[in-house]
Design an enzyme around this catalytic site. Structure first.
Site, PDB file in Angstrom:
ATOM      1  CB  VAL A 229      -0.202  -5.921   4.040  1.00  7.30           C
ATOM      2  CG1 VAL A 229      -1.511  -5.403   4.546  1.00  7.30           C
ATOM      3  CG2 VAL A 229      -0.185  -6.081   2.564  1.00  7.30           C
TER       4      VAL A 229
ATOM      5  CE1 TYR B 174      -3.968  -1.213  -4.931  1.00 12.18           C
ATOM      6  CE2 TYR B 174      -4.734  -3.482  -4.921  1.00 12.18           C
ATOM      7  CZ  TYR B 174      -4.382  -2.339  -4.250  1.00 12.18           C
ATOM      8  OH  TYR B 174      -4.428  -2.320  -2.875  1.00 12.18           O
TER       9      TYR B 174
ATOM     10  CE  LYS C  45      -3.674   0.700  -1.187  1.00  7.49           C
ATOM     11  NZ  LYS C  45      -4.396   0.311   0.042  1.00  7.49           N
TER      12      LYS C  45
ATOM     13  CB  SER D 140      -0.912   0.023   1.219  1.00  9.99           C
ATOM     14  OG  SER D 140      -2.031  -0.779   0.966  1.00  9.99           O
TER      15      SER D 140
ATOM     16  CE1 TYR E 187      -4.090   1.074   4.586  1.00 12.64           C
ATOM     17  CE2 TYR E 187      -2.774   0.209   6.383  1.00 12.64           C
ATOM     18  CZ  TYR E 187      -2.996   0.374   5.040  1.00 12.64           C
ATOM     19  OH  TYR E 187      -2.119  -0.154   4.151  1.00 12.64           O
TER      20      TYR E 187
END
Ligand code: GLN
Length: 406
Positions: free
Chosen positions: A262, A192, A71, A68, A244
């Site tokens: 992760v 992705y 991103k 992530s 998050y």
């Protein structure tokens, strides 16, 4: 004689040892089967400054998938490509307060932000290219430029994620049904999955973060990767949404824009100062590296990196004020880089000194001024115009023309 160990790297070693000795339970992610193979004992911290200095401790050359963390950087590439207004019609900028893989869409059908999966998949769909390969190549080149080295995809992890990635496909379909996602679901999610599987080490994350810290210029290659306002926008998002549903707590405790993945990586940024990369695979219940969070919290506290700390008082932009009573002349020597804060101090002191000294001539000696922002130039010109209007003679010594209106 060998060079002495750098004290910054040494301080990182100490943080690694203290965090290792503490109790920071976590579990290596296993919902992507390949990630379950991550070594829970690996632990690294690396930092890169905006001057291009690098420091590292622990397993800083161990490679892991970026996940992530990608991103934030893909969002920056998309902003640079399409501009903020166009991108905002597809994905919002609100913290979702939900888990990274939540079904999170606003009333207009936009994912809450680009740093949760729904928003990230939409963001990847905005990358130029019609096939998964074209999109991935665009992303790979962009992220490689941020890192200052050629990054490659771990196809085994990407395949493992694709085989178990139905939740992400479902998010992509929802986003496509609302018009947020452009292109096909399958091409977008494949790009992705592979973007998340680009391999980095802690040092790469540090340089990528330092590029955002440095107005979009990679401090090692000195290449402008994204425009300065885009770097600022990416950092804004990272500070509100990067961790998050732990983002508020994170800003409160650590106070640095950050993004976690992760596989156990976290990038954190001290704007204008450093990029920091940490890596430790076991994750806390929210999905952030447990030891990574602890290490960054310790670094932020000990090194005073929190964004809202009381900043060290900058050196005064006025290095000397001399008044010659015989000629009724006051000379102000200015130095350094003049921004709004510096110009405010100069103006404040100038007004005070003219009042107090009764001088009829003000000399601004700007030989040691290295640069001046537009607002600083505007304030100083205004100051001089008003002083002239009040009958004060003004002389500006500015051999390099740094105070000239642009
Ligand atoms: N590739 C991962 C996923 O989509 C990234 C998630 C993460 O790092 N939080 O599930």
């Amino acid at each position: 004689m060998p060079a002495p160990a750098n004290p910054v790297s040494y301080a990182f070693e100490r943080v690694l040892a203290e965090v290792r000795a503490g109790d920071h339970p976590g579990n290596v992610a296993d919902y992507i089967p390949e990630l379950a193979k991550g070594d829970p004992e690996k632990f690294a911290i690396a930092a890169a400054s905006v001057s291009g200095h690098s420091y590292a401790a622990g397993d800083s050359t161990t490679r892991f998938t970026i996940q992530s963390i990608s991103k934030a950087f893909v969002y920056a590439l998309v902003l640079a490509e399409h501009g903020v207004d166009a991108v905002l019609t597809h994905v919002g900028v609100e913290p979702s307060g939900q888990a990274f893989n939540a079904i999170s869409f606003d009333e207009q059908g936009r994912p809450a932000n680009p740093l949760i999966n729904a928003g990230a998949i939409v963001t990847t769909s905005l990358i130029p290219g019609t096939t998964a390969d074209e999109r991935l190549e665009h992303i790979r080149q962009g992220l490689s430029a941020f890192a200052g080295r050629e990054l490659h995809c771990d196809e085994t992890v990407a395949a493992s994620e694709s085989a178990t990635g139905d939740r992400n496909r479902a998010l992509a379909m929802l986003a496509r049904s609302s018009g947020a996602l452009v292109g096909t679901v399958e091409d977008t999610v494949e790009a992705y999955f592979r973007q998340c599987s680009l391999l980095v080490d802690a040092h790469d994350l540090a340089v990528m973060g330092a590029t955002l810290a440095n107005d979009g210029v990679n401090p090692v290659t000195e290449q402008q990767i994204v425009p300065a306002p885009v770097a600022r926008d990416a950092l804004s998002l990272m500070s509100s949404c990067g961790m998050y549903d732990h983002s508020g707590q994170w800003l409160f405790n650590v106070g640095l824009p950050a993004k976690s993945g992760v596989a156990g990586g976290i990038v954190a940024v001290a704007p204008g100062e450093y990029g920091i990369g940490v890596f430790s695979p076991p994750l806390d219940p929210v999905g952030n590296s447990a030891r990574g969070v602890a290490a960054l919290r310790m670094l932020s506290e000990e090194f005073g990196l929190h964004l809202f700390r009381h900043p060290a008082r900058p050196v005064s932009p006025v290095s000397a004020i001399e008044t010659d009573p015989h000629t009724a002349t006051t000379t102000m020597r200015l130095r350094g880089s003049l921004d709004f804060v510096a110009a405010e101090q100069v103006a404040y002191e100038a007004v005070g000194i003219i009042d107090a000294s009764g001088s009829r001539t003000l000399v601004i000696q700007a030989e040691d001024v290295t640069e001046a922002s537009n607002v600083a130039i505007m304030l100083l010109h205004d100051l001089l115009t008003r002083a002239r209007d009040a009958g004060i003679d003004i002389a500006v010594i500015d051999p390099d023309g740094v105070l000239r209106r642009k």
